[in-house]
Structure formats: C-alpha cells, structure tokens
Design a protein around this motif. Structure first.
Motif, short mmCIF file in Angstrom:
data_model
loop_
_atom_site.label_atom_id
_atom_site.label_comp_id
_atom_site.label_asym_id
_atom_site.label_seq_id
_atom_site.Cartn_x
_atom_site.Cartn_y
_atom_site.Cartn_z
N ARG A 68 -32.47 23.71 -62.11
CA ARG A 68 -32.34 23.01 -63.38
C ARG A 68 -31.39 23.77 -64.31
NH1 ARG A 68 -36.17 19.49 -65.39
NH2 ARG A 68 -36.08 20.46 -67.42
N THR A 69 -30.60 23.00 -65.09
CA THR A 69 -29.76 23.67 -66.08
C THR A 69 -30.66 24.21 -67.18
OG1 THR A 69 -29.19 21.37 -66.38
CG2 THR A 69 -27.37 22.96 -66.42
N GLU A 114 -32.67 19.84 -72.88
CA GLU A 114 -33.39 20.41 -71.74
C GLU A 114 -34.33 19.37 -71.11
OE1 GLU A 114 -33.68 23.94 -70.82
OE2 GLU A 114 -35.52 23.90 -69.65
N GLY A 124 -32.32 16.59 -69.52
CA GLY A 124 -31.38 17.02 -68.49
C GLY A 124 -29.95 16.58 -68.78
N LYS A 151 -39.07 9.84 -72.20
CA LYS A 151 -38.88 10.10 -70.77
C LYS A 151 -39.72 9.14 -69.94
CE LYS A 151 -38.69 14.47 -69.24
NZ LYS A 151 -39.02 15.92 -69.21
N PHE A 194 -35.72 14.74 -64.68
CA PHE A 194 -34.51 14.60 -65.49
C PHE A 194 -33.70 15.87 -65.36
CE2 PHE A 194 -35.34 10.94 -68.44
CZ PHE A 194 -36.57 10.57 -67.92
N ASP A 195 -32.54 15.81 -64.74
CA ASP A 195 -31.73 17.02 -64.64
C ASP A 195 -30.30 16.67 -64.30
OD1 ASP A 195 -31.18 19.70 -64.75
OD2 ASP A 195 -31.66 20.04 -62.64
N GLY A 196 -29.38 17.45 -64.81
CA GLY A 196 -27.97 17.32 -64.45
C GLY A 196 -27.42 15.93 -64.73
#
Ligand code: FAD
Lengths: 776, 294, 144
Positions: free
Chosen positions: A2-3, A508, A511, A554, A574-576
């Motif tokens: 994850r970022t 965050e 994402g 979300k 939820f990411d990128g």
C-alpha cells in the motif's frame, strides 16, 4: 504494498500560499462601499462616564456615524458567556460601555468613517468626561471585605467558587507521618499576541435581511449562532466566513464586542463595515491568559510518594466574562494531579473580578497552570527529601497497566506510559552526564541547571456532556465527478496544518494521490455544522469525523465497484487509484467507480447516486497526551542572566499522522511555554493602567532566544477515537514552563533558593543570589 | 496605529533638504530609517506637519577613510556599518556595536544619523560615539558646525541639533596602534535595546599600562555618558583584575540611573559596573593582542 | 509613579514662596505652559504642551494649591486631559533655609493614563524627572 501517506513527513499544503503572500486575511478583503470602524476606549480602569462630546468627531469630513452604548440598547445583545458553573455571577457585558467602564481599553464609542485614517482622526476628537471610581487590580485584594467593587450590583468580587474533592482528605490530615510542603505559585497574566490581530468585516444586505461576517476567528459556526442572537438576524440568513487566520492561540475562541458592533453598524448603515485591531488594542482588549495565584500544600511520605494535594486557586477573571472566562481555571483543578496517581485531592477555585481585561483560553488554557503547580511540586518534594527529581516522578507514576485510570479528581485517563517518555528523554539529554557536569561546574562557580517536567494534558475537547456548547465535530467527504476529493470540516484550522493531515487521512483511506484531496473549512455556508478549533481537538475529534465519513464513503464506493466486478463489497481494498480484491485478481480504477456513481446508469439496488458522506463524531472521552521534557540552563552568577543551553522533549500525542506537523506544533508551543517562564508578563499598575502595552515592553519570545529544540516522540494510541490520535497543539506550552523554572531553581541550589516566581527575569535571580550571599 | 496627516517631501540633495528644514523649523521632521520616528507617529506621540524624507540623498551615505579618522555619512545604515570590511579592520568598535542593534530588519533600515539625532537613552550608537570622542557634523542653510560628542547629547531624547540643522556625518578616530575596543551589552529581551551598553576603547603604552581609555555608557542614564571616575581610576595604570573591578564600580557615579519594569535603578547600576568591566577587559585583551602584532 | 527630589535656588525663602504662588512666574516656568488662568474657586485652569523633545501632548486641566503654610509648604494638585489620555499628580512642596538660599523639596505621586501609560513605560520616569528639572531651572532663572 500500500502507498503510505499517513504518518509521513509531508510538507504542508497551506505553506506555499502563506509563504508567497498569496493567502487572504480579513484585512486583505475590500468590499464595494466598505466603511471603516475604530473605537474610542477607556483610559481609566474604573470610572463613570459622565458625558461624551462627539460633536467635533461627527463634524470631521468623511465620518458616517458615531455609535455609543445607549445607541445599542435593545438592539444589540451583550457579549455572550457560554460557561455554566454553579452559582456563577454573570455581569452585563454590553458591546459598548453605556455608563461605566471597568478596564482600560473597554470600548465606549465606535466611529464609522469612509476610511481608517478619517476614523482615527475623529476618534481623537471625542471628548469623554470620566468620574474616576476606586480600582482593584490585585485579585487577593479584591477578595478583602472593604475592596472596591468591580460591579456594584454584586455584593462582592467573587464570581464563583468551585470545589473539587477526591479520596479522603481527613486521612491525609490525620497521618502525622506525612511531611507537609507548602508553596505559593504565581501564574502570571500573559498576552496571546498572535501575529495577525483580530479583524472583522460585517456586511448586511437589507433586501435579503442577511448578514455576512468575515472574521478572524477559531469558531465560525458558534460565532454565527451568537451573532444571530445578538443582532436579531435570522440564523438561516447569517453567514460567517473565516479567511486565513494568522494565529490565535485561543484568543480567537471567542465572541467579541467588536464583532457585534460591526454587525450592528452594517445593519444600521446598510454598508459593509470593517474593523482591524491595532497592536495596542490587541494587547489591551483581546483576552489575556493565565493569571492565577496558587496556594499549594503537598503531603508526602518519606519515600517521596505523595499522599495528598491541596490547592487554593485564585483566578483573576478580569472585569467581564468573555465566552469561556470562568471555565478556564476549572481545567486547572481538573488536571492538578498531573501524571501522578495521588489518592487524595482537595481544590478550591475562586474566580475573582478585577478592573482588568478578561482572561480566557490561551494556549493550554488552565492546563499549563496545573502542570506548573504539580511539576514544581515534584521538584519541591525532591529538594525536601534530597532525592533526584526524576526518581520522585518515577515513584509517583501509575504503571502503564493501570490504564484506563480514574484519578481522585474523577478524570478518566485513557492510555499512557509515563515511564517510557521519561526514560527516553533522560537518555536523549544525557541526564546523568549532565548531573556530573553540574557538579564540576558548581565547584568552579558556574551554575548549570537541569530541569525536568513530566506532564499530562487533557485534549480532544470533548464529550458534549462536559462542554459548554457541544463537543462533537462535523466532517464530510465528497468525491467530485472528476474523481478529485473535497473534504469539509467543521473545525477551523488557523496554522496547525489540518488541510494537510486531513488530506492525508482521506488520501490514505481512498488509496488516491494526496494532491487530489482539498480540505475546506471556515465558511458556515459551505460547511454545514461545526464547533471549531481549540482544546487540541481538531484532529482527534474533527479528524475522527472525517475518518468516519470516509468509511461511509468507502462502503458506498465498494457497493458500486462490487456491482460492476461482481464480487462482495467487503472484499475490496482501496489502493493505488484502484479498488481491488484482496488477491488482486479483480480491480476497477477509482475514476470508473466515480463515473458509475455520478452517471448512475446502473445503480446497485438500494444505492443512491452521488458520492458524498458525512459524519458527526461525538467523542466518548477526552484524550490525555503526555510527555517528558528536560531543560538545561546556565545562570550567570554575576548578573542573573539565564542562558537556555539545550532543550530536549519527548512528547506522546498518540498516533502521529505527520511528524512534520507534530514538530511544528511542539516547537511553537515550547517557545510560548518558555516565554512564560522567562520573559512574558502582562502588567497593570496599581491604577489599572496596562503598562506593557507594546511589544517594546512585553517580551514575546523570538527565534533567536532559543537553541535548537531536540524533539522526539513515543506513540501510545488512544481508544477514544478510531485514529488513535490524542492532540498536540498545546503540549509544548504545557510541558515546557515548569521544565525551565525547575532548571533555573536547580541552578540556584547552591544559593539555597527553593522557589522563584515567573517570569525569571535576571534582576529577580540576581536578588536571590545576593540575598543568599548576604545571609551566608 | 495610524499617524495624523502630514505633508511629505523628498528632497534630492542636501542643499534642498537644508532649505526645507530651515523653512519648516519645529513643524518639520526628517525621516531617515523611520525606525524610531514612524512608531512615534503611529502612536500619535509625534505629529510633524511636514515629513522630510532624506533617504534618497545619496551624498549622505558613505564610509570614508581620512588619514587616521573615518567620516561616515549620516544615512549609512546599521547593516552597512556592521558589514564594512574597512571598519572591521580599522575601527572594529563600530561594526561590533552595529551588530548588537535590534534585528536584521532594523539594521537594514535604521541609520547612524537617525539613531544619534533621536538620542534614545537606550540606543547603542551613543555609547560608541562618546567613547570615541566622535565629532558630529551638522549642516544648515546658514552653514555648518562640528559638535563634539560630549556636547551633542543634551538630555533624554534631546541633542544639540537645532530644528533647522541636519546631522550630515560623524567623524571617529581609527583604532590606534596598541589599541583595542569592545562593546558589551545587556539587551532588553523584548526590544533589543540596551538595558546597559558599554563601549570601550583603550590604548596601551609600551609597558602595557593604560595610556588612554574612553568609555561610553548607554541605557543607564537619560543620555549616554563618559564615566569620568571610572576612566580616571584606570588612566595611566596597569590594568589588573582587581583595579578594573574597583574602577568599574564607579560606572554610574553621579548619574540618575533609569528604572523601569525590566530593571530597577539598583540592578541597572550593578549591570553598568559588570558590563563596563567586561567591555574594558575585552578591549584590553584586544589591545594586548594588537601590541604583540605591532 | 513617585516623583521626589530637591532643588536649590539662590533666593530667600520669602521670595521663593511668593513666586511659587504667583501665576505669572509659574506660567512662565512650567515647561510648555500656554495658559494658566485663575478661577473663581481659587484653582487655575491650565493649558499645556507636556512632553520631551518631539514627543509632546496637549493637555488642559486644573491646578490647585492646597493647605498653604506660608513660607513653609503647600500641596499642589494637577489634573489634565488631553492627547490620548490623562495625567494627574498630587504632591507637597516644602521650603527650607534661612539665608539667601532656599532648598525646595518636592514629593508626590503622579499618574498617567492612556497611550503614554501603555507605551512609555521605559521613558515616563526619566521624562517626568526631566520636566521637573526644566521647571526648576526656568523658575530659578526668573528669580535671578
Ligand atoms: C524593533 C526595533 C528594535 C530596535 N532595537 C534597537 C537597538 O537594539 N539598539 C538601538 O540602538 N536602536 C534600536 N532600534 C532603533 C533603530 O536603531 C532606529 O533605526 C534608530 O534609532 C533611528 O534611526 P532611523 O534611521 O530609523 O531614524 P528615524 O526614525 O528616521 O529618525 C529618528 C529621529 O532622528 C531624526 N533624524 C533622522 N536623521 C536625521 C539627520 N540626518 N539629521 C537630523 N535629524 C535626523 C528624525 O527626524 C527623527 O526625529 C530599534 C528599532 C526598532 C523598531
């Protein structure tokens, strides 16, 4: 992977515009036809207004109106006080004094003119005949039987008496094995002195019967409600906008007379009216902080464990109540035990009227006073029993396992590990090495002082049941059709950096890139509800509301995505810039989900179009950040000058969302706390004249006064909110004052000095050393 | 914080400026760096009808070496004095004093002439110029005159300058051989002004005795002064620590010592003695270093 | 703010006394005094420019002489309003000496309110001292 955005040292979104001068403060705004207002203020601390002659002022070309107290009667409500204490006396507080003034700087006449120069010229021409009345400046004198009365309608100058008791005080008094240590402390009056002074523009439109007010405030929503009440304009037609605010430190957590008069004047004249506070007015007529006398008794066992603490707090409230004036000293009582599990406590707080400006919330607001009392007390215990101050603290700390912990004051501390912060700061400062160096230097006639402070504070204000006007906070998150995200918070950040940290939370969680998130605050027509920014609550309460809103969002987005991907919504991550299943086998770009929600061609069953979610977060408790500070000072044996050599601090504000923001808050806070210890003192003479009326005499701390602060942290999360954050806006101010005083008193140990009151000006120290030399 | 209205004039040269000050007399005020005058005007404690802005007069801004003296134009800023390489090597007391004034912004705007003409009892420059026996160069439409530093400062905020005069330059002696100077200051933590500031210049003779000593003290009395008894106790003597201490105990003799919220007269008097000793000690140290070199 | 001190004048006590109570001498000796008019109630109405150097304020108010003990002492009360504030003072003047010189002792309390009080902290005391000095200098010149 994850970022990672949350917890990163990300530079502040707000800084480029602030640094480049691209930001807009109230004084930068100019409206068509705008008029300017200025005030004629009392030069007496207490007097009858015998007559006002404004003929010459009215005849100045360009003067539009001259307003006096009696012009407002029945048309503009009083300055409000929200604090509710049992038996509290609330004096009338009209926005312009109609017939009696009670402090130097109290507004009497408002001049409205075409420009500010004309207004000031006209103000000089107003002649006021005063009939001076007896003045009382010292709160202890104000308690004496034959004292002049600040408000003749009350029988005495006592505004309230509040008692706080816990444990069994009889037990303490009857235990003859306990040692009694007594000390009086003075928590002197301070000026918040934010860089931007106060300022307001009120613009009333008669057609719509609508009032728009731009104000440099910490509480736009509360201000809107109060102005509606004061002016009689329907609240639905009132709007408060807070442009950039250049510092406040609690001083703009208020509703001021000038905001009321500007609104009234605009309504009367049908034109926008602007008032910008001058620095001299700011020193006189913006609330002041602290101003308490604390008489302390500590009962201690021979091993340094404190069995009981008793304190009488005389709180100088000034002449009138501002929004929270009487509530502030009650926080001192609440936090007086600090981070020590002292089983028996007895505190009496007496709020006293004097002929001075009102005190109210200034960075720390009641807690720095408490921390100062208890942390000085720990050093007095150490001194008395000849123990190391660090050891005394260790012996009185509760164990981390004891939390949640209810103290004798009835306060429920959430989580803590005081041992850990103390250990860390002792190591960082090289404490035992410092003690050896101190010994060596003393032999050479040099005076090194090492001062400790281990503090705990009360933040994230707070549960609504214990707040004067609600303690919840509102947050809303909307994903726009272009997939950019707008965040709305009811808090009103003014320098703390939440435009950055709130964007971090949302980026965050969703994402998406941090730059795609914009945070809005401070306009009551844009943000539906709000309480404001104060009491180190913005992230712990306001951030929690944002976090809650984003969870709802979300859920909704996952419904859209799941519908398209034909998976269960709960499976999605939820990411990128994507929503994807845990195994990564299926995914959909964030933007496509947004399109699905807005184009709404195929809605999942029971789901409405659009992507806006909101939450009102009600905190179940306060939070209790803590920390340990070490100050190292050198005292010049010839002159008493204090040189701050090093400063080390370890602060625990729960989870850290952005270390850069935490550092910034701590650095600024330290400067203000050290300022109280060494320099700041807002002084009225015996006639009630404020003699530190400019920054030539009132010492604001400046960067060159300080060494580099060595800051670090531990992270003990709180269960009080889903983010685990506690708050850090006031920590530096709260922890540092006693560390400095303890250090200076420690340096003066060879002279037999056991206490000196703040500010520790060189002359005071020189006199103490001289006296010791004379006695020897 | 808004001044009363005034008429603004911006003369281009000294001749024009002297004509204007002659014309307006006490109704006019010169504006140099503005860092003392403008605050007073904003508080409406000063309300000149005519403001004569001399900052555009280039001929008043220079540092010139003339044999064993320096002539410095009145409009030279504190920062220019602080950073002058020439002064650092030949008259170090001036840069050392300049460095102690206010903060960078103040030093960038404030001028030597403005500070001297204003004669604030807590200003730094007066200490240095009386210690150095500087000479003030005053110009008016009717001519010019030279005023020795000891006659220049008259009283609190008052100098020997007449309303129709402009302070054009000051002349100070360069550091002589076997000389040393120093400035020691206790700053007010709020304003940066001198609670006590002591400038000292000493010259040693071949045997290391004090051949010459000039001490200037600011912040202590209504105006900067030379402590005669202190100087007398040291002149011609060998400067041991004990003698220094005894001499410096006379730093405030005969002076009505200022007292304010920050420092009582008693404490200020004590600071005067301590800082006088520190300044003279440092000057001596430097003089003996310079003696070894030469 | 306490104001006290002494000043030696080269004139006998009686002369000093007479001049101190003579509005004309007083008006000419008081720095910046523009008007000093006797009032029916025995006090004086005063208009003064008070201050030092370029820092001056215009005040108007009253001066009262109380409890005079001829050739020995009297009390003086001054009250003025003006530029951004007020000033008030009350004190006793005493005369000592039996030859050709007289020592005037003064001791009193002064109070300022408004701008000066708030911003002039570090200068007020010295300024007051200077104004008193100026008065006595001018006064003794008038006697000579
Ligand atoms: C925040 C702050 C801190 C400061 N700290 C210090 C400090 O630590 N030490 C210190 O010494 N000073 C300090 N100052 C004062 C500063 O040095 C001023 O700049 C200086 O005293 C006045 O110089 P100026 O050029 O600004 O003069 P101005 O303010 O322009 O003028 C001052 C007065 O001198 C007159 N004048 C100016 N030039 C001439 C001339 N050539 N001939 C005749 N009359 C003239 C003006 O009419 C005016 O009456 C401080 C000022 C500020 C605002």
């Amino acid at each position: 992977m994850r970022t990672k955005i949350l917890g990163e040292r990300i530079k502040r979104k707000e800084d480029p515009r602030l640094i480049r001068g691209g930001a807009h403060y109230v004084d930068d705004l100019k409206l068509d036809g705008m008029l300017y207002m200025t005030f004629v203020r009392s030069v007496y601390a207490h007097a009858k207004i015998k007559s006002i002659n404004d003929a010459a002022a009215r005849s100045v070309h360009g003067v539009v109106d001259v307003l006096r107290g009696r012009d407002l009667e029945g048309k503009l409500g009083n300055v409000p006080c929200a604090a509710g204490l049992e038996g509290l006396k609330i004096p009338d507080h009209p926005c312009l004094a109609p017939d009696e003034v009670r402090y130097v700087g109290e507004p009497i006449v408002a001049i409205v003119a075409r420009d500010r120069y004309i207004a000031e010229d006209a103000a000089d021409k107003v002649e006021i005949e005063y009939g001076p009345l007896p003045v009382v400046v010292n709160p202890e004198k104000a308690l004496e039987k034959d004292s002049p009365l600040v408000h003749s309608k009350f029988a005495d100058n006592v505004a309230f008496v509040a008692k706080l008791e816990g444990g069994d005080w009889k037990l303490v008094e009857n235990d003859k094995s306990l040692k009694l240590i007594k000390q009086r402390f003075i928590n002197q009056r301070l000026a918040p002195a934010s860089m931007e002074t106060r300022g307001v523009i009120a613009s009333y439109s008669s057609g719509e019967d609508a009032l728009t007010v731009w104000s440099s405030t910490q509480i736009p929503h509360l201000l809107k409600t109060q102005l509606a009440v004061m002016t009689g304009v329907d609240e639905a037609r009132c709007r408060v906008i807070t442009p950039e605010v250049g510092g406040a430190f609690g001083s703009k957590l208020n509703v001021y007379a000038e905001e009321g008069v500007a609104s009234f004047a605009s309504k009367k004249l049908g034109k926008p009216v602007k008032w910008i506070e001058g620095r001299r007015e700011n020193m006189q007529a913006t609330i002041h902080g602290r101003d308490q006398i604390n008489d302390l008794e500590v009962y201690v066992k021979s091993d340094g464990v404190v069995a009981g603490l008793r304190c009488r707090i005389i709180a100088d409230l000034g002449a009138y109540h501002q929004l929270l004036t009487p509530a502030i000293p009650t926080l001192t009582a609440l936090m007086i035990l600090g981070c020590y599990n002292i089983p028996n406590v007895w505190v009496e707080t007496i709020g006293v009227f004097t002929n001075k400006m009102a005190t109210d919330a200034y960075r720390g607001a009641g807690r720095p006073e408490a921390t100062y009392i208890i942390e000085r007390a720990m050093d007095l215990v150490a001194n008395e029993l000849n123990l190391d101050p660090a050891e005394v603290r260790q012996r009185n700390f509760p164990s981390p396992k004891d939390f949640p912990l209810t103290l004798a004051t009835g306060v429920d501390y959430d989580t803590a590990n005081y041992q850990k912060t103390l250990k860390k700061v002792l190591k960082a400062s090289g404490y035992s090495r410092l003690r050896k160096e101190q010994e060596r230097l003393r032999k050479k006639g040099k005076y090194l002082g090492i001062g400790l402070s281990t503090y705990v504070e009360i933040c994230a204000m707070g549960p609504s049941s214990r707040m004067p006007a609600g303690g919840w906070e509102f947050g809303m998150v909307r994903v726009e059709p272009t997939a950019k995200v707008t965040v709305y918070t009811g808090t009103s950040p003014h320098g703390q950096g939440e435009e950055t940290s709130f964007a971090q939370i949302v980026a965050e969680e969703l994402g998406i890139p941090f730059d795609n998130v914009t945070v809005y605050h401070g306009d009551t027509s844009v943000v539906q509800h709000g309480i404001g920014t104060f009491g180190s609550r913005t992230t712990a309460v306001g951030g929690a509301a944002i976090f809650g809103a984003v969870q709802k969002l979300k859920k909704k987005m996952a419904r859209f995505a799941a519908f398209k991907l034909k998976v269960k919504p709960g499976e999605l991550i939820f990411d990128g810039g994507k929503l994807q299943t845990a195994d990564g086998s299926k995914s959909i770009p964030f933007g496509e989900v947004v399109e699905a929600a807005y184009y709404a061609r195929q809605l999942p069953p029971g789901v409405e179009p659009g992507l806006t979610e909101q939450m009102v977060f009600e905190p179940p408790n306060y939070t209790f950040p803590f920390g340990a500070h070490v100050a190292v000072v050198e005292v010049d044996g010839e002159t008493g000058e204090v040189q701050l050599r090093n400063y080390y601090c370890v602060d625990d504000c729960g989870r850290i969302l952005n270390p850069l923001l935490v550092d910034g808050q701590v650095h600024g806070g330290l400067a203000q706390g050290i300022g109280q210890a060494l320099w700041e003192d807002h002084v009225y003479d015996e006639n009630g004249q404020l003699i530190t009326g400019t920054l030539m005499d009132y010492t604001l701390p400046k960067a060159h006064h300080f060494p580099w602060f060595e800051t670090s942290n531990t992270e003990t999360r709180t269960p009080v909110n889903p983010l685990g954050v506690k708050g850090v806006g006031e920590a530096g101010t709260i922890g540092s004052t006693p560390a400095i005083v303890n250090a200076v008193v420690d340096a003066l140990k060879p002279f037999g000095v056991r206490h000196l009151d703040m500010p520790l000006k060189p002359e005071k120290i020189w006199r103490a050393m001289k006296q010791a030399a004379a006695q020897a | 914080m808004i001044p009363e209205s005034f008429e603004y004039h911006a003369p281009k040269n000294l001749a024009e400026a002297t004509r204007l000050v002659g014309q307006f007399g006490a109704d006019g005020k010169l504006l140099a760096g503005g860092h003392s005058l403008v605050p007073l005007m904003k508080l409406r404690l000063a309300a000149p009808k005519h403001l004569i802005d001399i900052t555009g007069i280039g001929e008043l801004n220079y540092i010139r070496e003339e044999g064993d003296r320096f002539e410095i134009g009145a409009l030279t800023t504190h920062f220019q004095l602080e950073s002058s390489g020439l002064l650092k090597s030949r008259c170090p007391l001036l840069p050392e004093t300049a460095r102690e004034i206010g903060d960078v912004q103040v030093r960038n705007k404030g001028t030597l002439g403005g500070s001297l003409a204003h004669s604030d009892p807590a200003a730094d420059w007066p200490a240095a110029v009386v210690a150095l026996d500087a000479e003030m160069h005053a110009v008016s439409a009717s001519g010019e005159r030279r005023i020795p530093a000891k006659d220049f400062f008259v009283d609190l905020l008052a100098t020997a300058l007449q309303p129709e005069e402009i302070l054009a330059a000051i002349r100070v002696p360069a550091l002589p051989a076997r000389g040393g100077d120093a400035y020691a200051k206790h700053c007010h933590p709020a304003s940066g002004f001198a609670v006590v500031g002591v400038a000292a210049r000493v010259v040693l003779d071949e045997r290391g005795n004090l051949a010459e000593i000039g001490v200037g003290i600011t912040g202590v009395g209504p105006k900067a002064y030379r402590p005669a008894a202190l100087e007398e106790a040291l002149r011609g003597k060998s400067p041991g620590r004990k003698r220094l201490e005894e001499a410096c105990a006379h730093a405030a003799d005969g002076v009505e010592v200022n007292s304010d919220l920050y420092a009582s007269a008693e404490y200020r008097g004590h600071l005067a003695a301590v800082y006088a000793r520190r300044a003279v000690e440092k000057a001596l140290e430097r003089a003996s270093e310079n003696s070894q070199i030469s | 703010m306490k104001i006290e001190g002494t000043y030696m004048v080269s004139a006998p006590r009686q002369t000093v006394w007479e001049h101190l109570l003579n509005p004309d001498t007083l008006a000419k000796s008081l720095p910046g005094c523009e008007k000093l008019e006797p009032q029916p109630d025995g006090s004086y109405h005063a208009e003064m420019k008070v201050g030092i150097a370029a820092v001056k304020g215009t005040y108007h108010g009253r001066v009262e002489i109380l409890d005079p003990v001829p050739h020995e002492r009297f009390r003086m009360k001054v009250e003025g309003q003006g530029t951004g504030g007020f000033l008030k003072g009350e004190g006793t003047l005493t005369l000592l000496g039996d030859g050709s010189e007289t020592l005037i002792g003064y001791s009193g309390e002064a109070q300022v309110g408004g701008v000066i009080a708030g911003v002039g902290q570090r200068l007020v005391q010295a300024a007051a001292r200077q104004i008193v000095q100026q008065f006595f200098q001018a006064f003794s010149k008038r006697l000579a």
